[in-house]
Design an enzyme around this catalytic site. Structure first.
Site, mmCIF file in Angstrom:
data_model
loop_
_atom_site.group_PDB
_atom_site.id
_atom_site.type_symbol
_atom_site.label_atom_id
_atom_site.label_comp_id
_atom_site.label_asym_id
_atom_site.label_seq_id
_atom_site.Cartn_x
_atom_site.Cartn_y
_atom_site.Cartn_z
ATOM 1 N NE ARG A 77 -8.794 -2.599 3.943
ATOM 2 C CZ ARG A 77 -7.898 -3.143 4.794
ATOM 3 N NH1 ARG A 77 -7.665 -4.519 4.968
ATOM 4 N NH2 ARG A 77 -7.163 -2.214 5.568
ATOM 5 C CE1 TYR A 136 -5.090 6.355 7.455
ATOM 6 C CE2 TYR A 136 -4.521 5.819 5.177
ATOM 7 C CZ TYR A 136 -4.848 5.402 6.587
ATOM 8 O OH TYR A 136 -4.647 4.101 6.865
ATOM 9 C CG ASP A 161 -7.019 3.615 3.612
ATOM 10 O OD1 ASP A 161 -8.114 3.856 3.325
ATOM 11 O OD2 ASP A 161 -7.001 2.958 4.547
ATOM 12 C CD GLU A 210 -8.446 0.454 3.580
ATOM 13 O OE1 GLU A 210 -7.314 0.373 3.282
ATOM 14 O OE2 GLU A 210 -9.127 0.312 4.435
ATOM 15 C CD GLU A 218 -10.207 1.144 8.019
ATOM 16 O OE1 GLU A 218 -9.183 0.452 7.415
ATOM 17 O OE2 GLU A 218 -10.135 2.169 8.768
ATOM 18 N NE ARG A 254 -1.873 2.015 3.741
ATOM 19 C CZ ARG A 254 -2.347 2.398 4.917
ATOM 20 N NH1 ARG A 254 -3.644 2.121 5.143
ATOM 21 N NH2 ARG A 254 -1.760 3.149 5.609
ATOM 22 C CD GLU A 276 -4.070 -2.616 6.665
ATOM 23 O OE1 GLU A 276 -4.956 -2.589 7.127
ATOM 24 O OE2 GLU A 276 -3.458 -1.453 6.777
ATOM 25 C CD1 TRP A 309 -6.724 12.217 10.029
ATOM 26 C CD2 TRP A 309 -7.276 10.131 10.631
ATOM 27 N NE1 TRP A 309 -5.600 11.531 10.098
ATOM 28 C CE2 TRP A 309 -5.828 10.227 10.474
ATOM 29 C CE3 TRP A 309 -7.796 9.043 11.040
ATOM 30 C CZ2 TRP A 309 -4.878 9.215 10.860
ATOM 31 C CZ3 TRP A 309 -6.936 7.678 11.245
ATOM 32 C CH2 TRP A 309 -5.523 7.983 11.253
ATOM 33 C CG HIS A 341 -8.260 6.820 6.299
ATOM 34 N ND1 HIS A 341 -8.318 7.526 7.481
ATOM 35 C CD2 HIS A 341 -7.814 5.548 6.502
ATOM 36 C CE1 HIS A 341 -8.150 6.548 8.443
ATOM 37 N NE2 HIS A 341 -7.782 5.433 7.798
#
Ligand code: GCO
Ligand code: MG
Length: 405
Positions: free
Chosen positions: A285, A159, A212, A238, A264, A147, A341, A405, A214
């Protein structure tokens, strides 16, 4: 086999972890990870005040019934705090069942579907040059999927890269209050395709790359990003947008063939249902800890397998080695496993408290066959690393608006 005692430990070997230990009448014990980053003590209270008293004396073998007892029985089914607590109990019970059966947990699920667990690592950096240097190191270490996250020029913190090179953002620093970062979608969108362009120019197309987002984009911005990244053939992006509104993923899906990963923060199968059955995502995830344990996660995997959706469990450093080892068993079994991951082999402090062994060979992670999860927790060592309140950062747009975030 009655449950005799349940202990909840909070320690900070580098970062905070909540660990549950269930002990049975014959002194077999099982471990579960209940860590909820930045809200750890809420889960501790939920466990100690509301769960533990109900479970003493119950049969540790009745995992399915205990799960429903804690989920439906609470009346308030959902929520990150309660699900992390239930997840840890469920994990500890599976660990016990494996130990009592003298089998690794994957055997109880139906056995191995593969020889090792495909993982992706992280390469972060303050500049593209630095990310690519770190990517080169990861490839040398044997990673086949990585990643990439990079600081966006002229923004304060990004991030995946906060606090400079020494203190990777998720190894909690001294953050008694949430630190603040700044975000500009325009700067991000103008910059990030260049990172992947240069990565492909330097390392070719054999290494799998992912990223990602985020949840920092809107669906139409994410659609544009997906299109911009198409030439670089990512394994996935992601969380391009927040997952509360599943239809956001429909919009992205209609515009780009860059694969999508999300979930996630899913707590239940119902959080994931719409995205999966509409095939708006390619990877789920959800982690054993934040998805409420192995019991619901195996249902999620089976459901996802009907729709060509693969499992890619969250493996950030705020999930403890107990969760990593649970994922090893889950991933070895799940027929529709995709990728795990994996952020590496841990710091000396972490490995003093948690004892486990995994090995990376040619992009695949292996473990030894041991009854249960194959991970242990050193209570004495944990005492050396007391809990300290610490928060994830918050994020604001350049004009001060609070953002994801
Ligand atoms: C990931 C995650 C993490 C989260 C962290 C929050 O994909 O690894 O997004 O990086 O930020 O787990 O607690
Ligand atoms: Mg993520």
């Amino acid at each position: 086999m009655r449950i005799k005692d349940i202990k909840v430990f909070v320690c900070r070997p580098g970062r905070n972890f909540v660990t549950v230990k269930i002990i049975t009448e014959n002194d077999t014990y099982g471990l579960g990870d209940a860590t909820l980053n930045g809200r750890e003590m809420a889960v501790v209270a939920y466990l100690e005040q509301h769960i533990v008293p109900c479970l003493i004396g119950k049969d540790a073998h009745q995992i399915e019934d205990i799960w429903h007892y804690l989920y439906k029985g609470a009346y308030w089914q959902n929520g990150a705090v309660s699900i992390a607590a239930i997840g840890a109990i469920d994990m500890a019970l599976w660990d016990i069942k494996g130990k009592l059966a003298h089998m690794p947990v994957y055997q109880l699920l139906g056995g191995k579907s593969r020889k090792g667990v495909r993982v992706y690592g992280h390469a972060n950096g303050e500049t593209i040059e630095e990310v690519l240097k770190n990517l080169g190191t990861m490839i040398k270490k044997g990673y086949k999927a990585v990643r990439l996250q990079c600081t966006i020029p002229n923004t304060k913190g990004t991030y995946g890269t906060m606090e400079g090179k020494k203190n990777y953002y998720e190894l909690q620093g001294n953050r008694p209050l949430p630190p603040e970062q700044k975000w500009s979608t325009t700067k991000y969108m103008n910059f990030i395709p260049e990172l992947f362009k240069q990565a492909r120019e330097k390392f070719g197309y054999e290494i799998e790359l992912c990223h990602d987002v985020h949840s920092r984009l809107t669906p139409i911005e994410a659609s544009r990003l997906g299109k911009l990244l198409e030439p670089y053939k990512l394994l996935f992006i992601e969380d391009p947008v927040t997952t509360e509104n599943a239809e956001g993923y429909k919009i992205i899906r209609e515009h780009t063939n860059t694969p999508l990963a999300a979930g996630e923060k899913f707590n239940t199968l119902w959080d994931a249902k719409e995205m999966i059955q509409n095939q708006w995502i390619d990877y789920v995830r959800t982690a054993v800890t934040h998805g409420g344990g192995l019991t619901p996660l195996k249902k999620l995997a089976d459901f996802a397998s009907l729709y060509h959706v693969r499992m890619a469990p969250h493996g950030a450093p705020d999930l403890s080695p107990v969760c990593l080892m649970a994922h090893m068993h889950f991933n070895l079994w799940a027929p529709n496993f995709g990728v795990q991951e994996f952020i590496g082999f841990g710091t000396p402090e972490l490995n003093e408290v948690f004892h486990y062994k995994v090995e990376l060979k040619e992009g695949l992670l292996y473990m030894d066959d041991k009854p249960g999860w194959g991970v242990d927790f050193d209570e004495e060592a944990a005492k050396k690393y007391p809990y300290k309140r610490s928060y994830l950062p918050i994020n604001r747009l350049e004009d001060g608006t609070l953002w994801n975030w």
